[in-house]
Design a protein around this motif. Structure first.
Motif, PDB file in Angstrom:
ATOM      1  N   VAL A 128       0.843  -1.207   0.000  1.00 17.61           N
ATOM      2  CA  VAL A 128       0.000   0.000   0.000  1.00 17.61           C
ATOM      3  C   VAL A 128       0.876   1.255   0.000  1.00 17.61           C
ATOM      4  CG1 VAL A 128      -1.690   1.326   1.332  1.00 17.61           C
ATOM      5  CG2 VAL A 128      -1.968  -1.148   1.079  1.00 17.61           C
ATOM      6  N   GLU A 143      -0.109   6.382   6.131  1.00 14.65           N
ATOM      7  CA  GLU A 143      -0.604   5.478   7.176  1.00 14.65           C
ATOM      8  C   GLU A 143       0.012   4.091   7.022  1.00 14.65           C
ATOM      9  OE1 GLU A 143      -4.901   3.670   8.072  1.00 14.65           O
ATOM     10  OE2 GLU A 143      -4.814   5.850   8.282  1.00 14.65           O
ATOM     11  N   ALA A 144       0.113   3.604   5.804  1.00 12.58           N
ATOM     12  CA  ALA A 144       0.717   2.292   5.541  1.00 12.58           C
ATOM     13  C   ALA A 144       2.196   2.296   5.912  1.00 12.58           C
ATOM     14  CB  ALA A 144       0.528   1.908   4.079  1.00 12.58           C
ATOM     15  N   GLU A 169      -2.611  10.015   1.906  1.00 12.68           N
ATOM     16  CA  GLU A 169      -2.939   9.717   3.303  1.00 12.68           C
ATOM     17  C   GLU A 169      -2.839   8.218   3.578  1.00 12.68           C
ATOM     18  OE1 GLU A 169      -6.948   9.883   5.936  1.00 12.68           O
ATOM     19  OE2 GLU A 169      -6.389  11.750   4.929  1.00 12.68           O
ATOM     20  N   ASP A 170      -3.334   7.383   2.660  1.00 14.40           N
ATOM     21  CA  ASP A 170      -3.257   5.930   2.822  1.00 14.40           C
ATOM     22  C   ASP A 170      -1.812   5.455   2.790  1.00 14.40           C
ATOM     23  OD1 ASP A 170      -6.002   5.907   2.942  1.00 14.40           O
ATOM     24  OD2 ASP A 170      -6.297   5.071   0.920  1.00 14.40           O
ATOM     25  N   LYS A 171      -0.996   6.066   1.936  1.00 16.20           N
ATOM     26  CA  LYS A 171       0.400   5.663   1.820  1.00 16.20           C
ATOM     27  C   LYS A 171       1.186   6.023   3.086  1.00 16.20           C
ATOM     28  CE  LYS A 171       1.865   7.266  -2.201  1.00 16.20           C
ATOM     29  NZ  LYS A 171       2.191   7.586  -3.594  1.00 16.20           N
TER      30      LYS A 171
END
Length: 160
Positions: free
Chosen positions: A131, A143-144, A139-141
């Motif tokens: 991810v 957090e990952a 934002e997802d990257k």
């Protein structure tokens, strides 16, 4: 600074300063290891606590100098009398060494190290890395990447 120096010169001579010495075999440290929802140790007398501080791994014995250390994801090892060791993986928090042999660890999350499966950690690490390297929202990257850091620390702890 001159004011402080002058005040120190006028301080009574019988004012006792705390002295540090080496921990004796019989010395214990009073440990409290607490989470927002649970207390794992509450004023327990232990021999030593090893923890993953942000500045590096450190061992806390009786008579340790007072300090406040931020914790990074890693293992908190508690060594009790008889050299019995208990290990928890913590995601972060703070350790405060107080005078008079007291240590307080406030952790965000903690779980016994034996509660983790090496295979599950490896799989979750690979997914987090996938991810983080993907084309999804920033934002997802991010957090990952944080999850991957925690899983890498956990994987390292399980390999020991």
């Amino acid at each position: 600074l001159r004011l402080v120096t002058a005040a120190a010169r006028r301080a009574p001579r019988n004012f006792a300063l705390g002295r540090r010495g080496y921990a004796e075999a019989a010395d214990k440290i009073n440990l409290s290891l607490v989470l927002p929802h649970q207390a794992i140790f509450t004023s327990a007398d232990v021999v030593q606590v090893n923890l993953a501080a942000a500045t590096g791994d450190m061992g806390i014995l009786a008579n340790h100098a007072p300090t406040i250390e931020p914790l990074r994801p890693g293992v908190v090892e508690v060594i009790e009398a008889g050299n019995q060791s208990k290990k928890w993986f913590v995601s972060g928090g703070f350790a405060t060494v107080h005078p008079n042999n007291k240590l307080t660890i406030n952790a965000v999350e903690a779980a016994p190290l034996e509660a983790f499966s090496a295979e599950a950690v490896r799989a979750n690490l690979q997914e987090a890395l996938r991810v983080a390297a993907g084309n999804g929202p920033e934002e997802d990257k991010v957090e990952a990447r944080i999850e991957a850091d925690v899983y890498e620390a956990l994987q390292h702890a399980l390999a020991k």
